[in-house]
Motif scaffolding. Sequence first.
Motif, short mmCIF file in Angstrom:
data_model
loop_
_atom_site.label_atom_id
_atom_site.label_comp_id
_atom_site.label_asym_id
_atom_site.label_seq_id
_atom_site.Cartn_x
_atom_site.Cartn_y
_atom_site.Cartn_z
N PHE A 132 29.91 -20.84 65.79
CA PHE A 132 31.14 -21.46 65.33
C PHE A 132 32.16 -21.58 66.47
O PHE A 132 32.34 -20.65 67.26
CB PHE A 132 31.78 -20.64 64.20
N THR A 133 32.82 -22.72 66.50
CA THR A 133 33.96 -22.90 67.39
C THR A 133 35.26 -22.99 66.60
O THR A 133 36.34 -22.88 67.18
CB THR A 133 33.80 -24.19 68.24
N SER A 134 35.16 -23.20 65.30
CA SER A 134 36.34 -23.30 64.43
C SER A 134 36.69 -21.92 63.88
O SER A 134 35.85 -21.28 63.24
CB SER A 134 36.05 -24.25 63.27
N PRO A 135 37.92 -21.43 64.09
CA PRO A 135 38.30 -20.13 63.52
C PRO A 135 38.19 -20.11 62.00
O PRO A 135 37.84 -19.09 61.41
CB PRO A 135 39.76 -19.96 63.98
N GLN A 136 38.50 -21.24 61.35
CA GLN A 136 38.45 -21.28 59.89
C GLN A 136 37.02 -21.18 59.37
O GLN A 136 36.79 -20.74 58.24
CB GLN A 136 39.09 -22.58 59.37
N ALA A 137 36.05 -21.57 60.18
CA ALA A 137 34.65 -21.48 59.76
C ALA A 137 34.24 -20.02 59.57
O ALA A 137 33.48 -19.70 58.63
CB ALA A 137 33.74 -22.16 60.78
N TYR A 138 34.72 -19.13 60.42
CA TYR A 138 34.40 -17.71 60.28
C TYR A 138 34.89 -17.17 58.93
O TYR A 138 34.17 -16.44 58.23
CB TYR A 138 35.04 -16.90 61.40
N THR A 139 36.13 -17.53 58.59
CA THR A 139 36.70 -17.05 57.33
C THR A 139 35.92 -17.56 56.13
O THR A 139 35.60 -16.82 55.19
CB THR A 139 38.17 -17.50 57.23
N ALA A 140 35.60 -18.87 56.15
CA ALA A 140 34.85 -19.46 55.04
C ALA A 140 33.46 -18.85 54.93
O ALA A 140 32.97 -18.60 53.82
CB ALA A 140 34.76 -20.97 55.23
N TYR A 141 32.82 -18.59 56.07
CA TYR A 141 31.50 -17.99 56.05
C TYR A 141 31.56 -16.57 55.47
O TYR A 141 30.68 -16.18 54.69
CB TYR A 141 30.92 -17.96 57.46
N GLY A 142 32.60 -15.83 55.83
CA GLY A 142 32.75 -14.48 55.29
C GLY A 142 32.90 -14.49 53.78
O GLY A 142 32.30 -13.66 53.07
N LYS A 143 33.68 -15.43 53.25
CA LYS A 143 33.84 -15.52 51.80
C LYS A 143 32.55 -15.96 51.13
O LYS A 143 32.21 -15.49 50.03
CB LYS A 143 34.98 -16.48 51.47
N GLY A 144 31.83 -16.87 51.78
CA GLY A 144 30.54 -17.30 51.24
C GLY A 144 29.53 -16.17 51.23
O GLY A 144 28.75 -16.03 50.28
N MET A 145 29.53 -15.36 52.28
CA MET A 145 28.60 -14.22 52.34
C MET A 145 28.91 -13.21 51.24
O MET A 145 27.99 -12.66 50.61
CB MET A 145 28.69 -13.55 53.71
N ALA A 146 30.20 -12.97 50.97
CA ALA A 146 30.56 -12.05 49.89
C ALA A 146 30.03 -12.55 48.55
O ALA A 146 29.52 -11.77 47.73
CB ALA A 146 32.08 -11.87 49.84
N GLU A 147 30.13 -13.86 48.31
CA GLU A 147 29.61 -14.44 47.06
C GLU A 147 28.09 -14.34 47.01
O GLU A 147 27.50 -14.04 45.96
CB GLU A 147 30.05 -15.89 46.94
N ALA A 148 27.43 -14.59 48.14
CA ALA A 148 25.97 -14.49 48.19
C ALA A 148 25.51 -13.06 47.95
O ALA A 148 24.49 -12.82 47.29
CB ALA A 148 25.46 -15.00 49.54
N ARG A 149 26.25 -12.10 48.49
CA ARG A 149 25.91 -10.68 48.27
C ARG A 149 26.05 -10.31 46.80
O ARG A 149 25.27 -9.49 46.28
CB ARG A 149 26.82 -9.80 49.11
N ARG A 150 27.04 -10.90 46.13
CA ARG A 150 27.21 -10.60 44.70
C ARG A 150 26.00 -11.04 43.89
O ARG A 150 25.66 -10.41 42.88
CB ARG A 150 28.49 -11.26 44.17
N ASP A 151 25.34 -12.10 44.32
CA ASP A 151 24.11 -12.53 43.63
C ASP A 151 23.05 -11.44 43.66
O ASP A 151 22.22 -11.35 42.74
CB ASP A 151 23.55 -13.80 44.29
N GLU A 152 23.04 -10.65 44.73
CA GLU A 152 22.03 -9.60 44.88
C GLU A 152 22.43 -8.30 44.18
O GLU A 152 21.66 -7.34 44.20
CB GLU A 152 21.81 -9.32 46.37
#
Length: 299
Positions: free
Chosen positions: A195-215
Amino acid sequence: MANGGPVQHGFPHLETVRASITALYRRLSYDTVRTFATSVAPADVAFCDTDDLYLGSQRVAHELVRHYRLPDARMIVSFREMTHAANVELAAGPEYFVELNDRFRTHRRDIGAALAHEVMHVYLHRLDLSFAGTRDNEILTDTATTYLGAGWLLLDAYREDAASSQKLGYLTPEEFGYVLAKRALAFGEDPSVWFTSPQAYTAYGKGMAEARRDEEQPPLTAAGWAGRRRYARDRRHAQDHGVGPREGVPYAFAPGGQGRGPLRVSFRCPTCQQRIRVPVRGRVRARCGLCRTVLECDT
């Protein structure tokens, strides 16, 4: 393409995203999905201001064709004024005409992101895989682009500050992060290093938290205490009062074969999102027939 306007956030399209992941596994098979274990490399789609606009675009398009394993497809790239980021003419091939928004003449580093989505349209067209309606079909395309290794470019094209914004694709940044996280958990690949976009890191972190909830949803053994307690209450209700719909839970109980067998519970596979049915009898190890994930359950 959000260009200076408001960017939608959150997970409003999550059900369609999950259906898209399931559709990919069903149409491609587990073995074919695994051939996309390595994402598009940043160096392969890099585009600098000194590159010739048309030759550079053709080079990036060729790399994406190679990544998607479309050896007999040729992309002819042009630029024009348009509302959307890009458009592709889905003809019989082997030549496909891709039009990019004139904006990319001066925002060349995002050409790879736009082309990743359009070349995926060609890939899905050849697979004869589509959803009804433009919106759902575009969500399928974004999801497939991301899950098959090129969608990190789309999330990295997301940039937002107090004065301006840019986002490509139909998914929200967090939904792109969710699909990237699903891919990362399945293939053991960390896309955030690109990632070169700072906002991409934040969005990825929120997406990972949602993906972890599936598990961590019951009846999986990784479910938390509150989820396990709610599951036990719902199971008792199903056993004592018959099976009925329960709002707001990710599982559903149903009677066994012909309505006379032991109670069964169905839930989503956290990897491919296909629904799995197992008997309600305590500790059970289930194997998803679609993505081959082995799941530890306490039913």
